[in-house]
Structure formats: C-alpha cells, structure tokens
Motif scaffolding. Structure first.
Motif, PDB file in Angstrom:
ATOM      1  N   CYS A 183       1.631  -3.693  10.768  1.00 51.40           N
ATOM      2  CA  CYS A 183       0.977  -2.758   9.842  1.00 51.40           C
ATOM      3  C   CYS A 183      -0.535  -2.964   9.840  1.00 51.40           C
ATOM      4  O   CYS A 183      -1.307  -2.028  10.111  1.00 51.40           O
ATOM      5  N   PHE A 184      -0.963  -4.180   9.554  1.00 52.55           N
ATOM      6  CA  PHE A 184      -2.399  -4.451   9.437  1.00 52.55           C
ATOM      7  C   PHE A 184      -3.128  -4.294  10.764  1.00 52.55           C
ATOM      8  O   PHE A 184      -4.166  -3.618  10.846  1.00 52.55           O
ATOM      9  N   ALA A 193       8.587   6.878  -8.135  1.00 49.39           N
ATOM     10  CA  ALA A 193       7.640   5.782  -8.335  1.00 49.39           C
ATOM     11  C   ALA A 193       6.659   5.678  -7.175  1.00 49.39           C
ATOM     12  O   ALA A 193       5.448   5.497  -7.373  1.00 49.39           O
ATOM     13  N   VAL A 194       7.155   5.806  -5.956  1.00 45.14           N
ATOM     14  CA  VAL A 194       6.283   5.721  -4.778  1.00 45.14           C
ATOM     15  C   VAL A 194       5.309   6.893  -4.745  1.00 45.14           C
ATOM     16  O   VAL A 194       4.121   6.727  -4.422  1.00 45.14           O
ATOM     17  N   PRO A 203       5.967   7.660   2.835  1.00 43.33           N
ATOM     18  CA  PRO A 203       4.500   7.643   2.666  1.00 43.33           C
ATOM     19  C   PRO A 203       3.912   6.244   2.598  1.00 43.33           C
ATOM     20  O   PRO A 203       2.698   6.091   2.557  1.00 43.33           O
ATOM     21  N   VAL A 204       4.757   5.213   2.554  1.00 43.18           N
ATOM     22  CA  VAL A 204       4.306   3.818   2.523  1.00 43.18           C
ATOM     23  C   VAL A 204       5.041   3.044   3.607  1.00 43.18           C
ATOM     24  O   VAL A 204       6.043   3.507   4.156  1.00 43.18           O
ATOM     25  N   TYR A 205       4.526   1.866   3.929  1.00 43.45           N
ATOM     26  CA  TYR A 205       5.301   0.946   4.765  1.00 43.45           C
ATOM     27  C   TYR A 205       6.451   0.392   3.916  1.00 43.45           C
ATOM     28  O   TYR A 205       6.222  -0.098   2.806  1.00 43.45           O
ATOM     29  N   MET A 218      -5.912   0.705   3.181  1.00 41.02           N
ATOM     30  CA  MET A 218      -4.740   0.784   4.046  1.00 41.02           C
ATOM     31  C   MET A 218      -3.530   1.313   3.283  1.00 41.02           C
ATOM     32  O   MET A 218      -3.434   1.166   2.061  1.00 41.02           O
ATOM     33  N   LYS A 219      -2.619   1.902   4.035  1.00 42.11           N
ATOM     34  CA  LYS A 219      -1.381   2.386   3.431  1.00 42.11           C
ATOM     35  C   LYS A 219      -0.623   1.204   2.835  1.00 42.11           C
ATOM     36  O   LYS A 219      -0.397   0.201   3.519  1.00 42.11           O
ATOM     37  N   PRO A 220      -0.243   1.271   1.560  1.00 38.31           N
ATOM     38  CA  PRO A 220       0.446   0.136   0.928  1.00 38.31           C
ATOM     39  C   PRO A 220       1.801  -0.147   1.569  1.00 38.31           C
ATOM     40  O   PRO A 220       2.442   0.743   2.144  1.00 38.31           O
ATOM     41  N   LEU A 221       2.220  -1.388   1.442  1.00 34.37           N
ATOM     42  CA  LEU A 221       3.571  -1.783   1.839  1.00 34.37           C
ATOM     43  C   LEU A 221       4.389  -2.007   0.575  1.00 34.37           C
ATOM     44  O   LEU A 221       3.946  -2.709  -0.337  1.00 34.37           O
TER      45      LEU A 221
END
Length: 466
Positions: A279-280, A401-402, A256-258, A232-235
């Motif tokens: 999100c999930f 960083a992201v 690109p992330v939550y 899954m896309k990270p938060l």
C-alpha cells in the motif's frame, strides 16, 4: 507596607429568603432587626425591599420554585427565566428518552430556546451567549449533575521529545529527503456506532439509564506527508474478510479503502508489513513520479508492538524512523489534532444523517408555542414515518461507516495536517495560510447535528388539555 485587602465575595440569596424579608417588613420590623434575624447586612435588606414590587411580580408570574438567586433587573429577565424552565423540562425529556447530553448540546439548546422565546414575544435579544460560566451556574441552580467518562493519559518523555526533532532533522538533511517525501503513519480505533460519552441528569434522577454501549469497531491506519499534499488512502482493519454489506463487490480491492481483516480488528505486525510493501510503497512511488522526484522517502511511526523493527530496511527506498518511546502524544503528527479532527468530522457526517432519519426538528418550536403551562405532563405521539434510533443503528453497516470515514478524510484540510507536523519537523512545514480545523470546534458542530436525536423512539411532545 500593608497587604492589599481582598474584595469580599458577593453573596446571593434565594427567592424564598427575599420573600421572607418582604414579609418581615410588612409585619412591622425595622431593617436592622430583619438583618440580625436573617444574618444579612442592613444594606442588603434595603436592596431587597427596593426591588419588592419586581420580586413579587416575578413570583406571581412564574412561581418562586422556578426562580433562583439571581437579580431580575435586566430587560430580558422574563425571557431568560422562561428559557431556563424550558431547558430543564427539555433535559428531563431527553434523559427519559435515553439521549446522552453534553455541555455543548445544552448550551446550543439554551440559545435556541432563548431566540424562539424572544421572537414570539417580539423582544430584542439582549446578547445572551450561553457561556460556560452560565452553564455551570445553571446546572448548580437546577441541581443537574454531570456524568463523564474520562480517558487515561499515558506519561510522556518530555526530554526525549525535545531532543528528537533535531535528530530527525539531521537524518532528513543527511539523506537529502524532500519535504514532500517525509511521511507519518498511525492507526486509531473507531467505534463507528459510538454515541456521546457525557450525559447530564436531572436532580430527581439517581443514575443514568443502563444502556449497553455498542462497541462495533474497526481500526483505521492513516498516513500523511509533512506538507499536507499527500493523504494516502486509509487502510481499514475489520473482523470480516468480505462483509456482507460489500457483496456487490467481487473483490475488496475495489473498496474505497485498503481492506484487511484480523480476528479482533486490530493492527498486527503482519498487517503492518503488508501495508508497507503493498500500500505505502506503490502510493509513495506514484506521488514521487507525479512530482518528478526520485523515489526516496522517510516513514515515521511509533514503536508499538504492531510496528516491528524489521520494517526499517524492508524496502531499499523507504527509511523507517521510529519515534522514541512515550513521545507519541507529544510528537507524532497524526496525534496532534489530525486523527481527532477526522473522528470529529466522521461523527458530524454520521449524526447529520442520524438526525435527518430520526428527527423532524419541530420539537423546540412546539414546546415554545405550547407554553401556556410548561410544567404540565406531556403526551407522546409517535411519528411512524421516521426511523427510531434502534432501527437506524440496526441498518447502519460497516459500509456506511467507511463511506462517512472517507468523507471525513477528504474534508480534512491541508492547514490542519501542516499544523500537526510543527512539533516533530517544523523546518519542513510550509506557511499555513488556511484556518486550522480544531477537533473541539468540529465536534461542537457534530453535537449540533446530534442534539435533538431521540434515544429510543421518536416522539412529538404535545401539551395535555387541562
């Protein structure tokens, strides 16, 4: 039956002692008298005298202060001696520049020096591998001390860890959950400007230079399923709701992330609840529809305060199962190399850019080419075209960083994810056919990228004229 006799430990002598043996023999003393005076056996005296010519030749060529107690009978002994002298000088330089050095960095640099020296002198390398054993002997010989900060390890409940996989298996079978529908979630802090934690100091340096550690951090929430088919896309949790580096985005939903924010960039129960529902659930439902399955999933997670018990039952199609207390390090899939590998891959990509921006990678070649008197002091010449470390980190934003984090997350392979599930739910894991990414190996690759990055300003070391 008599007890077996232990083989006596081989004793080695410094080069000064060997020179003294040769000197006493030249004064006319016999081998027995020399042995009694220096507290060594007669056979040892004979062995030293047998290599008299070679020992004196080495002292004349390199100086006795640079030689240690090893035997110099191997074909490449001259190259090894010269390599160690360069390595000591290199460690001193890096310490003066403020660069953190760890074991793998020194071992890689030793192999690099040795290869360059053999190439310059048209000598076939003897198979020097810069092993861990060699490293410890080298550090001891040269009086180089290791400073390391070790983490604190929590006690784990091994009995509960052994019993829980069977309990989880029963829950999965009773509910008829598909292996692709069993997930694990965990979060981890990321100091995205973090340097190495271990450094080596030369023997004439009393302590490491006092550099304030940059503690810029964010928290990342990861989630994977047991088959490794759904990452899954990270938060990401940061202290800012909309960082300045993302001003080009009208809404952080386009990141690109939550993206979520909290005062100290920590996960809390509110963020956990928000992530589960917004999100999930959408991601898991989308995956089930793509696979043609009913939306019915299990989410496993630890019982930290940020994961309140009311998460279970928050959604009718999501069964939340909490791991027993103090079993995270033993059972939780994301803690079994997965997050460690992601962090190592992150640092690898960061240091790759770090080195590209700050180092021209010609220092080692210059040191080898200018080795006529390696012990002479070196001049510094600043290359104005490359960034200093300070400038690199000053320009390094949370957006960078992201971006590096997403590269690391995408670089994590399926085999590593499946391997992480073997302790919690081995019956769900499909056959592992790919090589497993070991965090130690990935971190070694990161160190190779970082080993020549200077600590304060980029300098090109030049040999001074006599």
């Amino acid at each position: 039956m008599s007890a077996p006799t232990l083989k006596p430990k081989r004793k080695t002598y410094p080069i000064e002692t060997k020179k003294l043996v040769i000197k006493l023999k030249a004064e006319g003393k016999n081998n027995c008298a020399i042995g009694r005076q220096l507290n060594m056996s007669e056979s040892t005296v004979r062995s030293i005298l047998k290599n008299e010519e070679q020992i004196l030749k080495m002292c004349d060529s390199y100086g006795s202060s640079s030689l240690d107690s090893r035997s110099y009978t191997s074909t490449n002994s001259k190259e090894l001696i010269k390599m160690e002298r360069f390595l000591v000088l290199w460690i001193n330089r890096k310490e003066s520049e403020g660069v953190d050095l760890d074991k793998m960095t020194i071992m890689d640099q030793a192999k690099s020096f040795y290869s360059l020296i053999c190439k310059k002198h048209n000598v076939l390398p003897s198979g020097f591998k810069a092993s861990t054993g060699w490293l410890y002997r080298f550090l001891e010989r040269k009086g180089i001390r290791n400073l390391n900060m070790t983490g604190e390890r929590n006690s784990a409940d091994e009995i509960a860890a052994k019993e829980f996989p069977a309990i989880l298996k029963g829950i999965i079978e009773d509910g008829g959950y598909h292996p692709d529908a069993v997930y694990n979630m965990d979060e981890a802090g990321l100091q995205y400007k973090r340097m190495l934690k271990t450094t080596f100091l030369a023997k004439n340096v009393k302590q490491a230079r006092g550099r304030k550690t940059d503690k810029s951090r964010l928290t990342v929430l990861f989630c994977v399923n047991s088959t490794g088919t759904h990452k899954m896309k990270p938060l990401v949790v940061h202290s800012a709701k909309h960082p300045q580096c993302y001003n080009h985005l009208q809404d952080m939903k386009d990141a690109p992330v939550y993206w979520r924010s909290s005062k100290k960039a920590w996960i809390n129960s509110t963020i956990s609840q928000d992530w589960l529902l917004n999100c999930f659930v959408p991601d898991a439902r989308r995956k089930c529809l793509q696979d043609g399955r009913e939306f019915k999933v299990i989410l496993t997670l630890d019982n930290c305060p940020a994961h309140p018990s009311f998460l279970d039952g928050l959604h009718p199609n999501v069964r939340v199962v909490f791991l027993p207390p103090n079993t995270t390090s033993l059972l939780q899939p994301l803690d079994q190399e997965i997050i460690a590998c992601v962090k190592a891959l992150y640092h690898k990509t960061v240091f790759r850019d770090f080195r590209r921006c700050t180092e021209s990678n010609i220092e080692a070649q210059q040191m080898i080419e200018d080795d006529s008197d390696v012990d002479e002091p070196m001049e510094e010449e600043v290359n104005e075209d490359l960034l200093t470390v300070h400038e690199f980190w000053r320009k390094f934003t949370v957006k960078h960083a992201v971006d590096h984090l997403m590269k690391a997350w995408e670089g994590l392979n399926v085999a590593t994810i499946r391997h992480g599930w073997l302790k919690l739910a081995p019956h769900l894991v499909p056959p592992i056919t790919q090589p497993i990414q070991q965090s130690r190996d990935v971190l070694s690759a990161a160190v190779q990228e970082a080993r020549l990055v200077p600590g304060t300003v980029l300098v090109t070391w030049l040999r001074t004229t006599s």
